[in-house]
Design a protein around this motif. Structure first.
Motif, PDB file in Angstrom:
ATOM      1  N   LYS A 594       0.859  -1.191   0.000  1.00  0.00           N
ATOM      2  CA  LYS A 594       0.000   0.000   0.000  1.00  0.00           C
ATOM      3  C   LYS A 594       0.886   1.227   0.000  1.00  0.00           C
ATOM      4  N   LEU A 595       0.693   2.041  -0.980  1.00  0.00           N
ATOM      5  CA  LEU A 595       1.547   3.218  -1.145  1.00  0.00           C
ATOM      6  C   LEU A 595       0.748   4.484  -0.877  1.00  0.00           C
ATOM      7  N   MET A 596       1.308   5.368  -0.116  1.00  0.00           N
ATOM      8  CA  MET A 596       0.685   6.681   0.096  1.00  0.00           C
ATOM      9  C   MET A 596       1.390   7.673  -0.831  1.00  0.00           C
ATOM     10  N   GLN A 597       0.641   8.209  -1.761  1.00  0.00           N
ATOM     11  CA  GLN A 597       1.210   9.187  -2.693  1.00  0.00           C
ATOM     12  C   GLN A 597       0.616  10.556  -2.405  1.00  0.00           C
ATOM     13  N   ASN A 616      -3.216  10.117  -1.971  1.00  0.00           N
ATOM     14  CA  ASN A 616      -3.920   9.056  -2.681  1.00  0.00           C
ATOM     15  C   ASN A 616      -3.278   7.740  -2.270  1.00  0.00           C
ATOM     16  N   GLU A 617      -4.090   6.710  -2.198  1.00  0.00           N
ATOM     17  CA  GLU A 617      -3.539   5.411  -1.829  1.00  0.00           C
ATOM     18  C   GLU A 617      -3.586   4.462  -3.021  1.00  0.00           C
ATOM     19  N   LEU A 618      -2.482   3.784  -3.221  1.00  0.00           N
ATOM     20  CA  LEU A 618      -2.420   2.757  -4.260  1.00  0.00           C
ATOM     21  C   LEU A 618      -2.171   1.424  -3.553  1.00  0.00           C
ATOM     22  N   THR A 619      -2.930   0.433  -3.928  1.00  0.00           N
ATOM     23  CA  THR A 619      -2.768  -0.865  -3.286  1.00  0.00           C
ATOM     24  C   THR A 619      -2.651  -1.949  -4.347  1.00  0.00           C
ATOM     25  N   HIS A 653       9.726  11.009  -5.254  1.00  0.00           N
ATOM     26  CA  HIS A 653       9.689  12.075  -4.246  1.00  0.00           C
ATOM     27  C   HIS A 653       8.265  12.362  -3.747  1.00  0.00           C
ATOM     28  N   GLU A 654       7.274  11.734  -4.392  1.00  0.00           N
ATOM     29  CA  GLU A 654       5.903  11.944  -3.908  1.00  0.00           C
ATOM     30  C   GLU A 654       5.428  10.841  -2.965  1.00  0.00           C
ATOM     31  N   ILE A 655       6.296   9.899  -2.691  1.00  0.00           N
ATOM     32  CA  ILE A 655       5.915   8.841  -1.742  1.00  0.00           C
ATOM     33  C   ILE A 655       5.884   9.448  -0.337  1.00  0.00           C
ATOM     34  N   ARG A 656       4.795   9.209   0.353  1.00  0.00           N
ATOM     35  CA  ARG A 656       4.666   9.733   1.725  1.00  0.00           C
ATOM     36  C   ARG A 656       4.527   8.618   2.758  1.00  0.00           C
ATOM     37  N   GLY A 657       4.449   7.394   2.265  1.00  0.00           N
ATOM     38  CA  GLY A 657       4.366   6.304   3.223  1.00  0.00           C
ATOM     39  C   GLY A 657       4.117   5.004   2.503  1.00  0.00           C
TER      40      GLY A 657
END
Length: 841
Positions: A594-597, A616-619, A653-657
């Motif tokens: 799960k990526l937090m963008q 936005n979340e990508l899973t 650089h847009e990854i937040r978590g």
DNA sequence: GGAGTGTGGTAGC
DNA sequence: GATCGCTACCACACTCC
């Protein structure tokens, strides 16, 4: 009022000043301790010792107090640093770093203080030895290192080498907020006060401005004589640091809470609840079963974190207190995780930012997290509960449901609850609230009515026949499972209380609005019925038995710039995930990423310092060919998802978590070999050929080559007609290491196998695919690597040329290589030199 | 229709 | 000195076979 804990007996201005108040308070506490242990004196080895506990201690504070008091010493409750004129304290007991840099430096640099600092082991070992041992032998390690001013705690020092590319951080909303250069830090409560320290001097405007304007870390407060050290743009919070993930979890209260239930389950053996069928099935049961008395106790500490922390700071018991990281600064974005009822009355709420809490309550005192104390206090609760019944469902660190079955267990339940409450308080100095009812739902709601702010005495019993009437008055938001979203839907139906539901709505209305399950559940709850499977753990909210997933999430402090950063971070997450699997004896077969963008409309830096902000979340889920606990396979799965799904949507650089969720768990069938201490590298020949013991392991280096191979193959897929989607597509990988002639080898070439087969994934006809040897790869700079990858293609396999030489084709400098090769400079320096030697032609 | 997957909601301090 | 926005589960909608 619920208890004496919240009384105002010390209020009323009877003291001339805070010091008088504290001395009086301290005497009172000492008298209590004396009284508590008076009949249990064991020796006088601590005669003359007046001790205070500070910071983190290995031995928990109860034990320290007990041992010192039972062996002739006294405890000093107030903080000597706050009242430097008081010199009664002879021993400060502290093991670790919780006190903050200045204080440790002070203790280290001014050893002439009248008290000595000792580790808690001094107390235990002295008692064990039957004599007072020499204090100098128990000095905290940090005080031994003269001249080493910095502490290696959570905040890692910046890496020595500059980052190849500074992160594209646009400071459109700097963490310092609008306060910028003029923030005054006085006026707020600070617990960290240096003994004998000069009165605080506001930083000169220039220094303060510098601190607020740039990357400088607000060091202006250090005074004009101390230079403000420049700070790398990325600061000291760096998700790519090897220790970041570990340290993050050590400091995360949500991690502590989230993992607590499993820790408790691992530690104690609880019995399952006796099943209670829904009312509709009661007629099917024998009368003896149906009529058996069953009650539930919902037990919950009041303001848990705060109550526990106040044991170390009893001087603040009658003041508004909150628990948070950092200190009480008006521009802080630290989150308040818990606060006492005095603070709540003044508008402080848990979950709010410190800045907002201080606006409502400027005199708020802020205390740090004492996770070890939280843990030991929880244990006291669970040990007490087990004396009532072993049918316990732990809900959180401070909360549990107990099922009482039969007339014996249920007899005098109110009295038992009061005794439990008093007993837990006498051991922990913290109060619990207890709700009692004939279902977990009623008990839980009753417990919320037993809280100090409800004017209760701490125990609320709802007689079974009153359950329906009791629920009528209950607001819907008090029903477990109804959060903000469900509440809003219910309000759209005109319902705020259970009574509203009963009078205005049918079950069908609720099912239509909330869905089948929640609709029925809320409708039943409004009528006083808990229609969950009460025999299961679901009724307590604790899940239905066997653990189904393990997740590792880091959504704070994540600011990555390069592919290398991402790889390092994924490696840390995967390592942690693997560790948790091993600890719990599980294997996983499904890895969800799960990526937090950062949301396109969100500022680059959110209001919360290093928070994720709006995202936005990508899973995406990746199913492995077989179950594993291997860190490298988990990392590979994450990387595969990144490469295939996320990379094209989200710049690094847009990854937040990110979160790694491990599903399809299964127990390890064979007994795991005892975890051996990290073995010295053995000659590969000794391990080659895939002995099949333990999970396959690849070195970072090998894994990197495999990953690079995937990329290259996929880039070539148009012409070659093959694609590596994951390890399952790989037939085999041959990895060869060759000596780099430019570096004199420190180990003889015979120490490693020149060609080791590395099976990856479930290969056609492969024997489980796990036959994986770990080649002994001596220090990377002495060798280069050659990789041949065979990709499955129908019944045959295609061989791809992926060797180190190819990887650097066209690269003239290390910078060229760094662009997409996620490995250390040392490795690539060696490879580059090799390529040059070979002429690269 | 069942299995698998992605999304969203909830609880604890 | 800052700051530590986790974890596990369930429910539901959707897709695929």
């Amino acid at each position: 009022m619920a208890s004496g804990s919240y009384s105002t007996e010390f209020g009323g201005g009877l003291w001339r000043g805070h010091g008088d108040y504290m001395r009086d308070k301290n005497d009172k506490i000492k008298a209590q301790l004396d009284q508590r242990y008076a009949g249990d004196m064991k020796s006088n080895i601590f005669q003359g010792v007046i001790a205070r506990i500070d910071g983190h201690t290995e031995l928990n504070d109860f034990e320290i107090k007990r041992l010192i008091t039972q062996h002739g010493g006294q405890m000093e409750q107030y903080d000597v640093r706050m009242f430097p004129s008081e010199k009664r304290v002879t021993h400060l007991v502290a093991d670790n770093l919780a006190m903050g840099n200045q204080r440790w430096r002070h203790y280290r640099d001014k050893p002439t203080s009248k008290f000595v600092v000792v580790k808690s082991s001094w107390v235990a070992e002295s008692v064990a030895a039957g004599r007072r041992l020499r204090e100098a032998d128990f000095k905290p390690d940090i005080l031994h290192h003269q001249g080493q001013g910095s502490l290696k705690g959570f905040l890692q020092l910046p890496k020595a080498q500059p980052q190849p590319q500074p992160p594209p951080v646009v400071k459109d909303n700097p963490p310092g907020g609008a306060a910028g250069g003029g923030v005054e830090e006085d006026g707020s409560a600070r617990i960290e006060i240096d003994d004998d320290a000069a009165p605080p001097v506001p930083p000169p405007p220039a220094a303060a401005a510098a601190a607020g304007a740039g990357a400088g870390a607000g060091a202006g407060a250090a005074g004009a004589s101390r230079a403000v050290k420049p700070r790398p743009s990325r600061g000291r919070l760096d998700a790519t640091d090897p220790g970041f993930v570990d340290n993050f979890f050590k400091s995360s209260r949500l991690h502590f809470i989230g993992t607590f239930r499993n820790r408790v389950k691992a530690k104690y053996t609880f019995d399952a609840f006796v099943p209670v069928p829904p009312p509709s099935q009661l007629s099917l049961l024998s009368m003896s079963t149906a009529r058996r008395t069953i009650l539930y106790l919902h037990v919950d500490f009041d303001a848990f974190f705060t109550s526990v922390a106040l044991r170390r700071h009893p001087e603040f018991r009658n003041e508004p207190v909150a628990i948070a990281h950092g200190s009480a600064r008006p521009n802080s974005s630290s989150e308040i995780s818990s606060c006492n009822y005095i603070a709540r009355q003044r508008g402080v709420t848990k979950g709010s930012f410190m800045s907002s809490a201080l606006e409502k309550c400027p005199e708020l005192k802020v205390l740090p997290y004492y996770f070890d104390d939280f843990e030991s206090t929880s244990e006291v609760l669970f040990e007490h509960l087990m004396q009532l019944s072993r049918r316990i469902q732990p809900l959180s660190c401070d909360e549990a449901v107990v099922q009482l079955v039969g007339d014996d267990e249920c007899a005098d339940v109110q009295q038992k609850a009061k005794q439990l409450r008093d007993s837990v308080h006498s051991k922990t100095e913290c109060w619990v609230s207890i709700g009692i009812g004939d279902s977990p739902l009623i008990a839980r709601v009753a417990a919320s009515y037993a809280k100090p702010d409800k004017g209760s005495s701490g125990v609320v019993l709802v007689e079974p026949k009153q359950s329906k009437d009791f629920m009528a008055t209950v607001p819907l938001k008090a029903i477990p499972g109804i959060g903000p979203v469900m509440l809003e839907k219910l309000q759209s139906l005109g319902c705020n209380t259970c009574e509203d539901v009963r009078r205005q709505r049918t079950e069908t209305d609720l099912v239509t609005t909330l869905g089948k399950v929640m609709g029925s559940r809320v409708w039943a709850a409004a009528h006083g019925i808990d229609n969950r499977q009460i025999g299961s753990t679901e009724a307590s909210g604790a899940g239905t038995g066997a653990q189904k997933s393990i997740s590792v999430a880091v959504n704070w402090g994540v600011r990555l710039s390069t592919d290398t950063d991402l790889d390092k971070f994924l490696a840390s997450i995967a390592a942690d995930a693997s560790k948790r699997l091993e600890e719990r004896g599980f294997l996983t077969q499904a890895v969800t990423f799960k990526l937090m963008q950062r949301h396109p409309e969100a500022p680059v830096e959110p209001p919360k310092f290093l928070g994720h902000g709006m995202c936005n979340e990508l899973t995406k889920r990746h199913v492995l060919p077989e179950s594993t606990a291997s860190a490298h396979r988990i990392q590979m799965a994450l990387r595969t998802i990144w490469d295939d799904e996320f990379a094209k949507k989200c710049p690094i650089h847009e990854i937040r978590g990110l979160t790694a969720m491990l599903g399809k768990l299964k127990r390890k069938t064979s007994p795991a070999p005892a975890p051996a201490p990290a073995p010295a590298p053995a000659p590969a020949a000794a391990r080659g050929g895939g002995g099949g013991r333990g999970p396959p392991m690849l070195t970072d280096l090998q894994e990197g080559f495999l990953r690079n191979t995937r990329r290259k193959v996929n880039m070539q897929q148009g012409s070659k007609g093959a694609h590596i989607g994951g390890p399952r597509d790989v037939e085999s990988i041959d990895l060869a290491a060759e000596e780099d002639a430019e570096c004199a080898p420190a180990v003889p070439p015979s120490a490693f196998s020149p060609r080791v087969s590395v099976a990856a994934g479930a290969t056609a006809g492969g024997s489980g695919g796990a036959a994986c040897a770990q080649p002994s790869v001596p220090p990377a700079r002495r060798y280069h690597h050659l990789v041949d990858v065979y990709v499955k293609q129908g019944s045959s396999a295609l061989r791809f040329q992926t060797a180190a030489e190819e990887a650097i084709m066209g690269c003239e400098t290390l910078d060229d290589i760094r662009r997409d090769m996620p490995y250390d400079d040392d490795v690539w320096r060696a490879v580059l030199s090799l390529a040059k030697r070979l002429g690269r032609s």
